[in-house]
Design a protein around this motif. Structure first.
Motif, PDB file in Angstrom:
ATOM      1  N   ASP A 221     -16.057 -39.949  -0.512  1.00  0.00           N
ATOM      2  CA  ASP A 221     -14.716 -40.413  -0.261  1.00  0.00           C
ATOM      3  C   ASP A 221     -14.106 -38.868   0.025  1.00  0.00           C
ATOM      4  OD1 ASP A 221     -14.540 -42.802  -0.166  1.00  0.00           O
ATOM      5  OD2 ASP A 221     -13.757 -43.080  -2.368  1.00  0.00           O
ATOM      6  N   VAL A 222     -13.002 -38.963   0.878  1.00  0.00           N
ATOM      7  CA  VAL A 222     -12.073 -37.607   0.938  1.00  0.00           C
ATOM      8  C   VAL A 222     -10.926 -37.924   0.648  1.00  0.00           C
ATOM      9  CG1 VAL A 222     -11.503 -36.235   2.663  1.00  0.00           C
ATOM     10  CG2 VAL A 222     -13.582 -37.490   3.303  1.00  0.00           C
ATOM     11  N   ALA A 223     -10.442 -36.858  -0.474  1.00  0.00           N
ATOM     12  CA  ALA A 223      -9.089 -37.082  -0.685  1.00  0.00           C
ATOM     13  C   ALA A 223      -8.565 -35.392  -0.778  1.00  0.00           C
ATOM     14  CB  ALA A 223      -9.203 -37.562  -2.059  1.00  0.00           C
ATOM     15  N   GLY A 224      -7.177 -35.489  -1.293  1.00  0.00           N
ATOM     16  CA  GLY A 224      -6.470 -34.293  -1.187  1.00  0.00           C
ATOM     17  C   GLY A 224      -5.675 -34.088  -2.607  1.00  0.00           C
ATOM     18  N   PRO A 225      -6.022 -33.689  -3.704  1.00  0.00           N
ATOM     19  CA  PRO A 225      -5.279 -33.272  -4.755  1.00  0.00           C
ATOM     20  C   PRO A 225      -4.041 -32.456  -4.368  1.00  0.00           C
ATOM     21  CG  PRO A 225      -7.585 -32.558  -5.262  1.00  0.00           C
ATOM     22  CD  PRO A 225      -7.277 -32.870  -3.726  1.00  0.00           C
ATOM     23  N   GLN A 226      -2.871 -32.768  -5.083  1.00  0.00           N
ATOM     24  CA  GLN A 226      -1.641 -32.442  -4.898  1.00  0.00           C
ATOM     25  C   GLN A 226      -1.110 -31.246  -5.657  1.00  0.00           C
ATOM     26  OE1 GLN A 226       0.433 -34.295  -2.309  1.00  0.00           O
ATOM     27  NE2 GLN A 226      -1.798 -34.592  -1.871  1.00  0.00           N
ATOM     28  N   MET A 227      -0.895 -30.095  -5.156  1.00  0.00           N
ATOM     29  CA  MET A 227      -0.660 -29.037  -5.937  1.00  0.00           C
ATOM     30  C   MET A 227       0.741 -28.359  -5.717  1.00  0.00           C
ATOM     31  SD  MET A 227      -3.567 -27.786  -7.041  1.00  0.00           S
ATOM     32  CE  MET A 227      -4.096 -29.282  -7.358  1.00  0.00           C
ATOM     33  N   GLY A 228       1.316 -27.765  -6.804  1.00  0.00           N
ATOM     34  CA  GLY A 228       2.602 -27.157  -6.663  1.00  0.00           C
ATOM     35  C   GLY A 228       2.760 -25.858  -7.581  1.00  0.00           C
ATOM     36  N   VAL A 229       3.713 -25.085  -7.189  1.00  0.00           N
ATOM     37  CA  VAL A 229       3.970 -23.858  -7.743  1.00  0.00           C
ATOM     38  C   VAL A 229       5.204 -23.519  -8.162  1.00  0.00           C
ATOM     39  CG1 VAL A 229       3.849 -22.360  -5.826  1.00  0.00           C
ATOM     40  CG2 VAL A 229       3.468 -21.387  -8.125  1.00  0.00           C
ATOM     41  N   THR A 230       5.876 -23.201  -9.291  1.00  0.00           N
ATOM     42  CA  THR A 230       7.153 -22.794  -9.707  1.00  0.00           C
ATOM     43  C   THR A 230       7.487 -21.425  -9.194  1.00  0.00           C
ATOM     44  OG1 THR A 230       6.724 -21.955 -11.993  1.00  0.00           O
ATOM     45  CG2 THR A 230       6.839 -24.421 -11.692  1.00  0.00           C
ATOM     46  N   GLU A 231       8.822 -21.219  -9.384  1.00  0.00           N
ATOM     47  CA  GLU A 231       9.439 -19.815  -9.209  1.00  0.00           C
ATOM     48  C   GLU A 231       8.837 -19.087 -10.638  1.00  0.00           C
ATOM     49  OE1 GLU A 231      13.497 -20.361  -9.482  1.00  0.00           O
ATOM     50  OE2 GLU A 231      13.550 -21.701 -11.178  1.00  0.00           O
ATOM     51  N   PRO A 232       8.865 -17.791 -10.405  1.00  0.00           N
ATOM     52  CA  PRO A 232       8.192 -16.962 -11.382  1.00  0.00           C
ATOM     53  C   PRO A 232       9.202 -17.228 -12.669  1.00  0.00           C
ATOM     54  CG  PRO A 232       8.702 -15.522  -9.573  1.00  0.00           C
ATOM     55  CD  PRO A 232       9.342 -16.951  -9.235  1.00  0.00           C
ATOM     56  N   LEU A 233       8.358 -17.056 -13.965  1.00  0.00           N
ATOM     57  CA  LEU A 233       9.072 -17.335 -15.269  1.00  0.00           C
ATOM     58  C   LEU A 233       8.497 -16.254 -16.104  1.00  0.00           C
ATOM     59  CD1 LEU A 233       8.452 -20.986 -15.486  1.00  0.00           C
ATOM     60  CD2 LEU A 233      10.660 -19.934 -15.003  1.00  0.00           C
ATOM     61  N   PRO A 234       9.178 -15.767 -17.045  1.00  0.00           N
ATOM     62  CA  PRO A 234       8.354 -14.969 -18.085  1.00  0.00           C
ATOM     63  C   PRO A 234       7.102 -15.472 -18.523  1.00  0.00           C
ATOM     64  CG  PRO A 234      10.620 -15.527 -18.764  1.00  0.00           C
ATOM     65  CD  PRO A 234      10.230 -16.392 -17.854  1.00  0.00           C
ATOM     66  N   HIS A 302      13.506 -26.158 -17.075  1.00  0.00           N
ATOM     67  CA  HIS A 302      14.626 -25.336 -16.346  1.00  0.00           C
ATOM     68  C   HIS A 302      13.977 -24.530 -15.227  1.00  0.00           C
ATOM     69  CE1 HIS A 302      17.624 -25.858 -19.421  1.00  0.00           C
ATOM     70  NE2 HIS A 302      16.777 -25.408 -20.363  1.00  0.00           N
ATOM     71  N   ALA A 303      12.727 -24.933 -14.727  1.00  0.00           N
ATOM     72  CA  ALA A 303      11.953 -24.383 -13.790  1.00  0.00           C
ATOM     73  C   ALA A 303      12.281 -24.901 -12.520  1.00  0.00           C
ATOM     74  CB  ALA A 303      10.363 -24.076 -13.987  1.00  0.00           C
ATOM     75  N   ARG A 304      11.933 -24.353 -11.436  1.00  0.00           N
ATOM     76  CA  ARG A 304      12.118 -24.904 -10.125  1.00  0.00           C
ATOM     77  C   ARG A 304      10.984 -24.846  -9.407  1.00  0.00           C
ATOM     78  NH1 ARG A 304      17.243 -22.842  -7.520  1.00  0.00           N
ATOM     79  NH2 ARG A 304      16.462 -20.824  -7.727  1.00  0.00           N
ATOM     80  N   LEU A 305      10.488 -25.968  -8.458  1.00  0.00           N
ATOM     81  CA  LEU A 305       9.372 -26.001  -7.760  1.00  0.00           C
ATOM     82  C   LEU A 305       9.648 -25.056  -6.329  1.00  0.00           C
ATOM     83  CD1 LEU A 305       6.714 -27.492  -6.683  1.00  0.00           C
ATOM     84  CD2 LEU A 305       8.085 -28.974  -5.763  1.00  0.00           C
ATOM     85  N   ILE A 306       8.871 -24.199  -5.929  1.00  0.00           N
ATOM     86  CA  ILE A 306       9.206 -23.615  -4.720  1.00  0.00           C
ATOM     87  C   ILE A 306       7.918 -23.938  -3.746  1.00  0.00           C
ATOM     88  CG2 ILE A 306      10.101 -21.429  -5.991  1.00  0.00           C
ATOM     89  CD1 ILE A 306       7.993 -20.119  -5.298  1.00  0.00           C
ATOM     90  N   ARG A 307       6.963 -24.195  -3.975  1.00  0.00           N
ATOM     91  CA  ARG A 307       5.977 -24.588  -2.977  1.00  0.00           C
ATOM     92  C   ARG A 307       4.984 -25.584  -3.266  1.00  0.00           C
ATOM     93  NH1 ARG A 307       1.513 -21.239  -1.967  1.00  0.00           N
ATOM     94  NH2 ARG A 307       2.740 -19.902  -3.488  1.00  0.00           N
ATOM     95  N   THR A 308       4.498 -26.286  -2.218  1.00  0.00           N
ATOM     96  CA  THR A 308       3.566 -27.174  -2.609  1.00  0.00           C
ATOM     97  C   THR A 308       2.516 -27.352  -1.389  1.00  0.00           C
ATOM     98  OG1 THR A 308       4.834 -29.056  -1.117  1.00  0.00           O
ATOM     99  CG2 THR A 308       5.198 -28.774  -3.507  1.00  0.00           C
TER     100      THR A 308
END
Ligand SMILES: Cc1cc2nc3c(=O)[nH]c(=O)nc-3n(C[C@H](O)[C@H](O)[C@H](O)COP(=O)(O)OP(=O)(O)OC[C@H]3O[C@@H](n4cnc5c(N)ncnc54)[C@H](O)[C@@H]3O)c2cc1C
Ligand SMILES: Cc1cc2nc3c(=O)[nH]c(=O)nc-3n(C[C@H](O)[C@H](O)[C@H](O)COP(=O)(O)OP(=O)(O)OC[C@H]3O[C@@H](n4cnc5c(N)ncnc54)[C@H](O)[C@@H]3O)c2cc1C
Lengths: 385, 459
Positions: A221-234, A302-308
């Protein structure tokens, strides 16, 4: 007669982490290699994955290979001359339910037999050790020598090193067909034919199509897991973080890189299509992911997502990859369908396939991954929870 | 059949005119804008408690600004207007929006994207010092907050906005110390024939420069930016070379920088629209037909977000896009009206070509910036590191160079460094920029809070 663009001992089809590391290790053994990649090396699953270099939780009988691979991870700078940002910071799986404790304890005992060191930590111990963890966690399973790396860098690093050592790496070169003609295989591409007595199919999610064309269909089967990254935090989440659970909606994982961004994934695995060069990201699943990420690390509120992003991955019906020689055609080898776990074992797979091709045998057990194991019927899932 | 669901993103000149035409045809469009007040970029409204007159705020454009605001105020209760709402992704016929701590997916039958433009930025050594602003931000400070970016200001870059903002500062009693334009004077003349398509605009432009000169503002053309000087505490000046290569230093406390504009095309990218390289502006832009239809059925593009035509062109393109939407929904529009709009559009396109020719993006200067210049502010990556992704790591195109170097992977997702990094990568690859790939957009268009909760979707 079509022109022959190249001839070698081995032609590798596909330049992901598996194909490129196989090319590298074949050169280490002095074998002549041509690698053919449809796009750029490492652009598919190998370049888009989460970056987890994790052994804990793997199918037990894959642990010898995972250990072999783990040893290579530590030597990648020395082998390839590149820093792939591998950080052996450990991997911890948290538990939301006390019932799950028995499962991880059993896995700990079983894994110990394969040399994987795991520590089960209770309610207080996890908080002492991982102060970021959310209030719901009841326990954790800690694997101190796992870690993470930057997927965008690894396959290209193996490809450059293989080329440096004499391999021919051909990018933007799609393999159209593979035929056995006499002693040799003819691997046809738009820019000419390549010949070799040995072919290794390392086509990732596309490997199933090649296997079927060679008369050895497998359930993939073919599938695509979904990824994301936040802005930088400490920088405060040092290990790779995951969950051990029976509830599919609770599967989530995250890691932080020293520059501060938190990379995460889990739950959502969208359908992907093989005819798409890139798996599409589906924003619909992101809030479900956010909820699970916040359970793990409430401070992220308080973090924000910047890219997926997403990637195209091949999943076998029994959640185990296909690795080894063809059951039908001499000289043909397979290594594909890594079911979302191929990044960690990738370098080990390249090494073991090189060993198998060069010596005819492997020092790591590979029986369970034979291509003919499906034998027409689809077996039960063998993957550990 | 239920009323078709039409969503307009952007309440600037393009979006407002599109919405008005849809309302006129009896529809109730949803209008999304991340700003708190309508008007868009050029006709940005001042905050509620400010009381400057239209003439003070918009100068020669006061009449148009008032007309547009009046038009929107009349629409307000006949549309589903959602201010302070960010459109962050598009997928499978749904627009994903976020407002405060709520996110939801809005299904649509037709989507009109009119998100406008931003400044095109060139990285210059020192451009990240406190006291450096984009031209747009310099203007916004004046329009929205009635304050200048500094006491002694230099404006540097190229494009009509350079002179406009300089004049606006002068009128506000804060004449800039200097205006430094990368385009040589003889080059600016080259756009004249095309710009004659809109004689009024051309005259306005010439007047701006004359006014600056009359006001004693030093205007230097054909410069090469060398450095924004200063330290942690702020800007102390600008170093530049003139056309003959002699270096000068102007003292100042703030710099406004901009090189004309770039279309905010990410939503169109996420919607799957086909892009084409436009050599006149050296940008990849979504392909559209004369009406504004994109390559994706039911996605329409208008205003500066598809190609920079200016405010009047934005209004026309918004009307045209609405006509296309209505025609495709089976409500054909009067042909003479469409023809008129199309003719008007041709003039705007010609004029914009002239502007692009008169104020070119100094791509050779961008490609040649020193290695130590910061290209990606978000991730703190230098031009040298970006070039090494090409030379040492063998990236053959921009997306690979991004993957290796992280340029364009930060908060702004390449909205500010993308065009410059394309030039730098192309030069390092020894390829024409259009052969060095197009940076792909990734959701979210702007940062999305992780704590958002599900507001459901209007099914
Ligand atoms: C989003 C995501 C997250 C993941 N997270 C992790 C993780 O954290 N840890 C982990 O261990 N694993 C993870 N995985 C799984 C892991 O990335 C894959 O198992 C692994 O990269 C597979 O490597 P590969 O070389 O087999 O496949 P790929 O990287 O897909 O390489 C196959 C290559 O074959 C090429 N190819 C295909 N057809 C042709 C053709 N006709 N001609 C020429 N070339 C062709 C493709 O272009 C491709 O480059 C994840 C996967 C995804 C998608
Ligand atoms: C900084 C700046 C200053 C300018 N100053 C002048 C000037 O003085 N004179 C002149 O003639 N031209 C000026 N221009 C050009 C001028 O902006 C345009 O010609 C005109 O405003 C374009 O209209 P528009 O409707 O296409 O876009 P805009 O007027 O820019 O309106 C777009 C709207 O969309 C909204 N938006 C964008 N993205 C999203 C999203 N993802 N989600 C929700 N809402 C979104 C924005 O908030 C904005 O309100 C300027 C441009 C810029 C960037």
């Amino acid at each position: 007669m079509r022109n022959v663009s190249g001839q070698a001992d081995v032609v590798i089809v596909g330049g992901g982490i598996v194909g490129t590391s196989a090319a590298f290790f074949l050169r280490q053994r002095g074998v002549g290699v041509i690698l053919l990649e449809r796009f750029l090396v490492g652009q598919q699953a190998s370049g888009t994955n989460f970056g987890n270099v994790r052994r804990q939780g793997r199918y037990l009988r894959q642990l010898p290979l995972a250990n072999r691979s783990r040893a290579i991870w530590g030597r990648i700078p020395e082998l390839t001359g590149a820093d792939v940002e591998f950080m052996p910071v450990g991997h911890v799986r948290f538990l939301w339910a006390d019932e799950q404790l028995a499962v991880v304890e059993k896995y700990q005992r079983d894994a110990a037999e394969y040399g994987l060191e795991l520590h089960i930590l209770g309610r207080n111990a996890i908080r002492e050790r991982f102060p970021f963890i959310g209030p719901e966690a009841v326990a954790g399973s800690w694997s101190p020598h796992d870690g993470h790396a930057n997927p965008r860098l690894v396959a290209p690093a193996f490809a450059r090193a293989a080329r440096r050592d004499g391999a021919t790496i051909v990018e933007n070169c799609e393999v159209l067909s593979i035929d056995r003609t006499g002693e040799d295989f003819t691997v046809a591409t738009a820019s000419g034919d390549y010949r070799a007595p040995i072919v290794l199919i390392a086509g990732g999610a596309w490997g199933g199509g090649f296997a079927a064309a060679m008369g050895e269909p497998v359930p993939l089967d073919v599938a695509g897991p979904q990824m994301g990254v936040t802005e930088p935090l400490p920088y405060f989440v040092h290990p790779v973080v995951g969950v051990s659970t029976k509830v599919p909606g609770e599967v989530a994982y995250l890691r932080q890189i020293p520059r501060g961004n938190i990379i995460f994934g889990g739950i959502a695995r969208r359908n992907a299509a093989l005819d798409e060069q890139r798996a599409k990201y589906d924003p619909a699943g992101v809030q479900a992911q956010f909820r699970q990420i916040l359970r793990l690390v409430p401070a992220l509120k308080h973090a924000r997502l910047i890219r997926t992003w997403s990637g195209v991955e091949g999943y076998m019906a029994d959640d185990l990859p296909v690795m080894g020689r063809s059951a039908k055609i001499p000289g043909l080898f397979y290594a594909f369908g890594f079911c979302g776990h191929g990044f960690q074992i990738g370098p080990g797979v390249g090494d073991v396939m090189a060993e198998l091709i060069a010596t005819g045998a492997t020092t790591t057990p590979m029986e369970d991954f034979r291509i003919d194991r499906f034998g027409g019927s689809v077996p039960v899932r063998a993957h550990a929870p | 059949m239920a009323d078709p669901r039409v969503i307009v993103v952007g309440a600037g000149p393009a979006g407002i005119r599109a919405a008005a035409a849809l309302v006129e045809a009896g529809l109730v469009p949803t209008v999304i804008d991340e700003a708190s007040r309508s008007g868009g970029q050029i006709y940005r409204r001042q905050p509620e408690n400010f009381t400057r007159s239209y003439e003070q705020l918009y100068g020669t454009e006061a009449r148009k600004a008032r007309a547009l605001h009046t038009c929107f105020d009349a629409l307000r209760h006949r549309i589903d207007y959602r201010p302070e709402t960010l459109a962050w992704a598009v997928k499978d016929g749904r627009l994903h929006v976020q407002s405060g701590m709520t996110a939801e997916a809005l299904p649509y039958d037709a989507l009109v994207l009119a998100p406008g433009a931003t400044d095109r930025m060139m990285p210059i050594p020192g451009w990240t010092r406190p006291g450096c602003y984009s031209l747009g931000a310099s203007q916004i400070a004046l329009k929205a907050q009635a304050c200048a970016i500094g006491e002694k200001v230099v404006f540097m870059g190229t494009g009509p906005l350079l002179y406009l903002v300089a004049c606006q500062y002068m009128k506000a009693g804060n004449a800039p110390v200097a205006v430094l334009d990368t385009t040589p004077f003889h080059r600016q003349l080259r756009g004249l024939a095309l710009m004659a398509a809109r004689p009024g605009q051309l005259v306005k432009g010439a007047r701006l420069i004359a006014a600056l000169r009359a006001g004693g503002v030093r205007v230097v053309r054909g410069i090469t930016p060398r450095e924004v000087t200063g330290g942690e505490a702020g800007v102390t000046g600008v170093r530049y070379a003139d056309a003959a290569g002699r270096t000068f230093h102007v003292e100042c406390t703030a710099v406004g920088i901009g090189f004309h504009l770039r279309a905010e095309s990410q939503l169109a990218d996420l919607a799957g629209c086909v892009f084409a390289f436009d050599p006149a502006v050296r940008q990849w832009l979504p392909a559209i037909d004369a009406m504004g239809r994109s390559s994706v059925a039911n996605v329409y593009l208008a205003g500066d977000g598809v190609r920079v035509l200016g405010a009047d062109g934005a209004e026309t393109s918004g009307k045209l896009a609405a006509q296309a939407v209505l025609a495709d929904l089976g409500r054909p529009q009067p042909e003479d009206r469409t023809r008129r709009l199309l003719r008007d559009m041709e003039r705007h396109v010609r004029f914009a070509r002239g502007v692009a020719r008169a104020f070119p993006w100094p791509h050779d200067k961008v490609a040649a910036i020193p290695d130590e210049t910061l290209v990606c502010r978000c991730e703190a990556i230098t031009a040298g590191e970006l070039r090494a992704a090409v030379t040492a790591l063998e990236a053959p195109e921009v997306n690979r160079a991004k993957a290796f170097s992280r340029v364009g992977m930060g908060r702004c997702q390449g909205r500010f460094c993308g065009l410059a990094s394309q030039e730098i990568v192309a030069a390092a690859c020894r390829l024409p920029v259009e052969k060095a790939g197009r940076l792909r957009g990734q959701a979210p268009v702007k940062p999305l809070p992780i704590a958002v909760t599900d507001g459901g979707s209007h099914a």
